[in-house]
Every structure is written in C-alpha cells, then in structure tokens.
Design an enzyme around this catalytic site. Structure first.
Site, PDB file in Angstrom:
ATOM      1  N   SER A 152      56.002 -31.922 -15.671  1.00 43.64           N
ATOM      2  CA  SER A 152      54.684 -31.498 -15.209  1.00 43.64           C
ATOM      3  C   SER A 152      53.742 -31.332 -16.403  1.00 43.64           C
ATOM      4  O   SER A 152      54.094 -30.724 -17.414  1.00 43.64           O
ATOM      5  CB  SER A 152      54.792 -30.168 -14.455  1.00 43.64           C
ATOM      6  OG  SER A 152      53.514 -29.608 -14.259  1.00 43.64           O
ATOM      7  N   ASP A 299      47.990 -34.860  -6.788  1.00 43.29           N
ATOM      8  CA  ASP A 299      47.502 -33.837  -5.856  1.00 43.29           C
ATOM      9  C   ASP A 299      46.722 -34.415  -4.682  1.00 43.29           C
ATOM     10  O   ASP A 299      46.487 -33.714  -3.687  1.00 43.29           O
ATOM     11  CB  ASP A 299      46.628 -32.813  -6.586  1.00 43.29           C
ATOM     12  CG  ASP A 299      47.459 -31.769  -7.319  1.00 43.29           C
ATOM     13  OD1 ASP A 299      48.668 -31.675  -7.045  1.00 43.29           O
ATOM     14  OD2 ASP A 299      46.901 -31.051  -8.167  1.00 43.29           O
TER      15      ASP A 299
END
Length: 416
Positions: A152, A299
């Site tokens: 991430s 996202d």
C-alpha cells in the site's frame, strides 16, 4: 439506517452544481505536515470522518500521567498508517494506537518493521503484525530503509511525510515493481510545495531534512474519489445531462483524476473551467469489453464496476490487490452485491471480471460492509431501478453530504 433510492426525472434544462470538499488524501497528508510545521495553514480541508479523526489525533496533548495516551482512529486506515509514523518520532510521548474491529484485522507489519529499521520503538498490543500498537516516540537518527514496492502506498507515504523531520533525512529503497505511483508522487509534490527537497530516481526516493519552513498557505483541491459517483451518475443518465463540480484543476496530484479519461469511454465529457469541472453526457458507449488497469487508482474500481453493470457493459479490471485489505474485502463484497442484482462476476486476488448483463433486479438491498465506497458506488443504479442501501450513514467517512446532494439531483431518498 437503510435508505431506499429511486429517481425522479428532472427537466433537461436544469443546471446542477455541487461543491465537493477537499481531497481526503491531500488533507490527511497536509494535516500531518501541519502538525510537524505549525506555520502551515490549510484551506478547503476535507470534512470526512477520516480527516476529522486525523485532525483530532494530531491535536491531542499528552495527559499529565505516566500512562500512554489512547488514540482511537476507528475505521480510518490512512490515519492508522500516517499516525504510526508520526507518533514514532514524537520524543517523550507514548501512545496506544488502536481502531475498530476491522482495523485490527488490517496488516501494518511492513510499516512497523520499516520504522523499526530506523530505530523506532513500536510493539504489538494484541496480534503480531496488526493494531493496536504501543508506540514510544523517540529521536530517529538512521536514514536508510527498504520495503517491498508493491505494498500500500500509504506505508510509503507515512515514511516520506516524517522524513524531513529526521536528523539525516531519508533514503527509501523500494524493492520490486512499484504500485500506486500517483499517491507517492502526491506526497512528494506536497513536500516540495512546502519547501522540502526530494528526489525519486528508479526505485530510490530521497527526502532531505528540513526542520523549519516559511509561513505557507495551501488550498486543497476537491476530492476526485467523491467526484467518481457523479461520473457514474452522468454515465447512467440521458444524453445532454450536465453537472458542475468544484473545485478541480487539470494538473491534479490525485490518481483518481484518471476518471476524466476512463469515463470518456462511457460517454461523459469533462470540461475544465473556472476552477470547476463541467460533466456532460455526450453519447452512449459502445458495447465492448472495457479492460482497465487500475493500479494507480484502485479506489474508483467499485464505482467503475457498478457503472459498467448499469450500462450493460462487460469489463475486466486489474491492479486491484490492495482492495483485499480495505474497510472490507472490496472484491468479494462487489461480487456478492452485484450478483444479487443479476450480474455474472468473477474475482481473483487482484482482478474483477464482469460479463454483459441484460437486466438489473429491482428493489435489491445492498450490504455495505461498513464501507463508504460500497454505499456510494451502488447508489447511481437508482437511475435504473429502485435500490436499498444498508447502513447508509457510512458515507460520512469520506462524503458526509452525499445523500443530501443526491436529493438535490432528483433522487428520492427515503429512510426504511
């Protein structure tokens, strides 16, 4: 709170305008930098729960006791990562950094080990590799660290944000193929804008130490992730529909600005004017499989998948490995809820494939899994069929006024 959504068609000439608050990604980075450099002032900060949690945690003072301070970030993953790094360099301060039940299932070992390489004193309160964390702030003098490049980007950004306050700066080596590059570049660009010198060459990122900055004012661009739901609404609307969103710029630091190009294939034109974007539905998309690599903007994957389903378009989305460890396992959640609506979906650890669908089952109740993006990604389907969104209040995590704005756009929103 469950909400039933239907749509009340509006006059074609109606002009809709919405002001979207600042990017959550930019806000949370700048809030941390403001805590390190108090003479940095911010405008148009995000009104999201995540940013509120971040701000509150950074403003808390150490109580006059020898016990560690408890800092609870609830569901805010960004805050958990960024604050782990922040508190690691707060000399003399001890905290227990914790969160929701789901947060305690989200891994943080890679970031903790990177900080420990720099000399940080961090231990696990419960399960090794996961929050809650016990952090004893101290001066970190080591300046070199390495970690896998495919993790991430929030782990990487957490280290970069504290780097200018390290005595010798930071040299960060990323091992392997880098993912989420725009979010790393966003962090570096924000550091540059407040006067911190950085470089990003091949797989090595360097950040120079910078103990003070000049008085600086920063206006945060509005959140592109929040704009994604309006792009979906436009794609599912009739040709000729228009909407204006502010405040956006064409040279955005946000990876989710890829919406402009992606949604052009779904018939949505984006026009930049006067610090805003005008969205216009210009044509219906061709019936073709949409193959999209979303490494740099995972996202918006949920929004895109639902848009394709609503348009009856097949799609193959890849680069989604980070979605497994979000507020929920977003890939499995998408598969479950789209299937209820009549879709044919397959997922792997990093991809989602949607087959062409002829029909959408009406009046389906969508489970949101305490994930704000699940609630908002499915809402635009109300343009096609009545739909129920469970635990609809979860949108406050990133877009608190979402349901109010939908009502203004002609959606009927009724509590069940």
């Amino acid at each position: 709170m469950n909400l039933k959504l239907t749509y009340n068609p509006q006059p074609a000439t109606r002009q809709l305008q919405f002001a979207i608050t600042g990017s959550k990604s930019e806000t949370n980075r700048l809030l941390l930098l403001q805590a390190l450099y108090p003479n940095l002032s911010l405008e148009n900060t995000s009104n999201s729960d995540d940013s509120e949690v971040m701000s509150k945690a950074l403003q808390n003072e150490q109580p006059s006791t020898h016990n560690p301070q408890l800092v609870d970030v609830h569901h805010a993953g960004t805050a958990m990562r960024f604050l782990t790094a922040f508190f690691a360099i707060q000399e003399g301060k001890e905290v227990i950094l914790t969160g929701s039940t789901r947060m305690k299932e989200r891994p943080i070992k890679i970031l903790v080990e990177a900080l420990q390489q720099l000399g940080a004193e961090i231990s696990y309160e419960e399960q090794a590799g996961f929050p809650p964390l016990s952090i004893k702030g101290k001066k970190l003098t080591r300046s070199k660290v390495s970690l896998p490049a495919n993790v991430s980007s929030q782990y990487i950004s957490a280290l970069l944000l504290i780097a200018p306050k390290l005595e010798n700066g930071l040299e960060l080596t990323l091992e392997g193929e880098i993912t989420s590059v725009p979010y790393i570049k966003m962090t570096l660009a924000l550091l540059n804008e407040i006067g911190v010198e950085t470089s990003f060459v091949d797989n090595i990122i360097s950040v120079h130490s910078q103990f003070t900055i000049h008085n600086s004012q920063f206006t945060i661009e509005s959140d592109w992730s929040s704009a994604s739901y309006w792009y979906s609404i436009m794609a599912l609307s009739e040709i000729g529909t228009e909407i204006t969103l502010s405040s956006y710029k064409p040279n955005s630091l946000q990876g989710d600005s890829a919406l402009v190009e992606i949604y052009s294939a779904f018939g949505v034109e984006t026009i930049f004017e006067n610090n805003s974007i005008l969205l216009r539905k210009t044509h219906n998309p061709k019936l073709t499989t949409h193959n999209l690599q979303l490494n740099n903007c995972p996202d918006i994957a949920q929004t895109i998948a639902v848009t394709c389903f609503g348009l009856g378009l097949p799609c193959h989305l890849t680069g989604l490995h980070t979605l497994k460890i979000k507020e929920t396992d977003r890939l499995e959640a998408l598969k479950a809820e789209l299937t209820k609506l009549g879709a044919h979906v397959t997922v792997t650890d990093e991809s989602l494939t949607l087959s062409q669908s002829e029909n959408i089952n009406p009046n389906i109740s969508i489970k949101t899994y305490q994930d704000h993006r699940m609630a908002m990604a499915f809402a635009p389907l109300a343009l096609k069929v009545p739909i129920v969104i469970e635990e609809a209040e979860v949108v406050s995590k990133s877009y608190p006024t979402f349901w109010t704005d939908l009502k203004s756009a002609g959606f009927l929103v009724a509590e069940q």
